[in-house]
Design an enzyme around this catalytic site. Structure first.
Site, PDB file in Angstrom:
ATOM      1  N   HIS A  46       0.823  -1.214   0.000  1.00  0.00           N
ATOM      2  CA  HIS A  46       0.000   0.000   0.000  1.00  0.00           C
ATOM      3  C   HIS A  46       0.862   1.272   0.000  1.00  0.00           C
ATOM      4  O   HIS A  46       0.342   2.355  -0.239  1.00  0.00           O
ATOM      5  CB  HIS A  46      -0.883  -0.010   1.251  1.00  0.00           C
ATOM      6  CG  HIS A  46      -2.307   0.414   1.019  1.00  0.00           C
ATOM      7  ND1 HIS A  46      -2.904   0.522  -0.224  1.00  0.00           N
ATOM      8  CD2 HIS A  46      -3.278   0.759   1.913  1.00  0.00           C
ATOM      9  CE1 HIS A  46      -4.154   0.906  -0.082  1.00  0.00           C
ATOM     10  NE2 HIS A  46      -4.413   1.067   1.202  1.00  0.00           N
TER      11      HIS A  46
ATOM     12  N   ASN B 184      -9.142   3.297  -0.753  1.00  0.00           N
ATOM     13  CA  ASN B 184      -9.594   4.208   0.303  1.00  0.00           C
ATOM     14  C   ASN B 184      -8.914   5.578   0.240  1.00  0.00           C
ATOM     15  O   ASN B 184      -9.522   6.590   0.593  1.00  0.00           O
ATOM     16  CB  ASN B 184      -9.381   3.586   1.682  1.00  0.00           C
ATOM     17  CG  ASN B 184     -10.351   2.453   1.932  1.00  0.00           C
ATOM     18  OD1 ASN B 184     -11.442   2.420   1.377  1.00  0.00           O
ATOM     19  ND2 ASN B 184      -9.962   1.505   2.763  1.00  0.00           N
TER      20      ASN B 184
END
Length: 196
Positions: A20, A122
């Site tokens: 990420h 997100n």
């Protein structure tokens, strides 16, 4: 006019080698090329470097102003930092470049585009919510999907496997080069050169 380049990731040592955080790694590479060090921007929830970008690279006289940033919020609150930075520098979405991991691309793949949805990411969702727009540039670094039917959240927060670190380093370097091409030559030239 200033550009804002934001590498997405999560702050903290425990996240530094996770899939990420490849956006952070690309931002780190840009800062390294500029010959600068991160500074914490008070009230911005981010670390930043202000430099210039031109055809001959980063950190040299001439060219356009560019602010490279890493949000110090967690990924799902990235929009706080991006909104604060854009307001401070009086920027519109067409001067924002976000560098992030992409599950729908395999390692070794890179794609640039402008606009689009958040595709379940997100960080992008937060930025879109805070800006009220998704009409910014994205440099998407492929990390692939988890094997089988593994959970995406566990996968993106998992550490980059030792066997994959060389490929990740190449992908991060290419993403940094793609950002520079986008800023200096425009999106079509960057897409022609880097989209895979």
């Amino acid at each position: 006019m200033t550009w804002l380049v934001v590498g997405l990731g999560n702050p903290g040592r425990q996240y530094s080698s996770t899939r990420h955080n490849v956006g952070y790694l690309a931002a780190d590479e840009l800062v390294r090329q500029a010959g600068e060090r991160w500074k914490t921007a008070r009230g911005m929830h981010a670390q930043v470097v202000s430099t210039r970008v031109g055809e001959s690279g980063l950190g040299l006289p001439g060219g356009e102003a560019v602010v490279i940033a890493r949000p110090l919020t967690f990924m799902n609150e990235s929009g706080q930092a991006v909104r604060a930075l854009m307001d401070f520098h009086h920027l519109d979405a067409d001067r924002l470049v976000v560098v992030h991991d992409e599950l729908d691309l395999d390692p070794g793949q890179l794609r640039l585009k402008r606009g689009g949805g958040d595709n379940g990411h997100n960080g992008l969702r937060s930025i879109r919510a805070h800006l009220g727009s998704g009409d910014f540039y994205r440099v998407r670094i492929g990390i692939g999907r988890p094997p089988g039917h593994g959970a995406g959240a566990d996968y993106v927060l998992g550490r980059i496997a030792k066997a994959d670190r060389d490929q990740t380093a190449l992908d991060v370097d290419r993403a940094a080069d793609a950002v520079l091409t986008l800023l200096t030559q425009g999106l079509p030239a960057a897409q022609n050169q880097f989209n895979s």
